[in-house]
Design a protein around this motif. Sequence first.
Motif: not given
Length: 472
Positions: A422-447
Amino acid sequence: MINLADLQGNILRGYTKKPYVRYLILEVADRVAARRWLAASTSGRSDGVPQITSGDWGASKPDTCFNIGLTYEGLRALGTPSASLEMFPNEFIEGMTARALKLGDVGPSAPETWTKPFNEPKRIHLIATIYAEKADQLDDVQKRAIADTSAVTLVGTREGCSFPDDRVHFGYRDNIMQPRFEGIHDSDRYDDGQPRAPLGTVLLGHRTNLEGLMWRVPQPEELGHNGTFNAFRVLKQDVAGFEEYLDQAADELLKDTRAVGELLPPGAEAKIGQILSIEGLTPHGALREIVAANLCGRWRDGTPLALSADVPDPKLVKEKFDYVGESRCPYGAHIRRSNPRGGQIVQRVANNSRRLVRRGVPYGPAYDRTQPRKPEPERGLLGNFIGANLGAQFEAMSCDWLNLGLQDPRITGSNDPVTGANDPAASWFDLPLKSGSMIRLRGLPRFVNTQGGAYAFLPSLRAIRYLGSLTT
């Protein structure tokens, strides 16, 4: 029927009762002496060179276990005939450093940053692994293994120790699921609902789950049959950075009242805190654990999100599950990317064809969030990824699934949130909600950054005797 006495024991066994592990990185000092060393390792003698542990322990379990892997350079150094060497797959012949781009070993993980002895791959000929119940047993076995300095030279070591309850540095319970193989009875393994894997998934010379396809067995038969390949990896883990990211993500989620309402139903934080043994868990702390669970696909106690997405439930840790319908386990979660089970993916034929035997042990001190150190000591995982074909299993999983997301168009273009490049400038991850929509988390570094590694062939005991008898 498979002859377990012909297999090296660490292929089908996890040695879970032997928490101490040491890897001896060896170079062939003299071809003839090294052949004698190999022959002695299967002689059955209780003195001298440690005996290779087979898959058949007989009536009593050994106090220590000893196994070996040979790199392509090691096979060549032993004088393996050229015709045989040419029959090994290209990725094994080229070696791990040459395959870096495909594995995501770039930037801080690139081979030019690897520590000794992995910065000199042509000197890595054998990787001998010692498993022990007590730490002081490692020294005794190592002393016997390298006593004959005319045969092998020790060029490096790596050492690890299992944590209680199979925890790893990121705080998750690990070693929950492994493939179960046709024709192999393992009373210690529970039924996880996945299909039994053909032996050809992990052993050369046996049927695979790809119709009409068997992986090529290097000849002569006694060299290749019942052998397999191992991707040995030294994986440095930024645990402090991981915990900091959980804080950052929880801070962002707290700003979204809709997300908090869906992710934290009334009383959820109390139950999460109780099950995960976190006293006085606040909404912020509960959101941290929710993010951690979604990134992995399991709560840190091992509960799969596919079965319990709102709170962990210890009773479900070992239960069967699959990714069916609108599973609450994120498409991009680590365990779903690395093993999509029977879920719908683009490469439908690949669902159960990239399964691997995973053996891993932590190295370095456990992380204590309440007592941070400056700087934090190095810690990580010594990982073994075992399968009959490095390219179709380990490399394809690492490249196509973990770092490109080609199995599902909803995650294509993203990397694995825990182990990916991962590169914080471009990384993303979609976290699902009960309603079926998503929240996109950004800025993940390389762990996770690779600090070294090698591709090794794990020969059968018959193959070790064959190599020990070479005269060319």
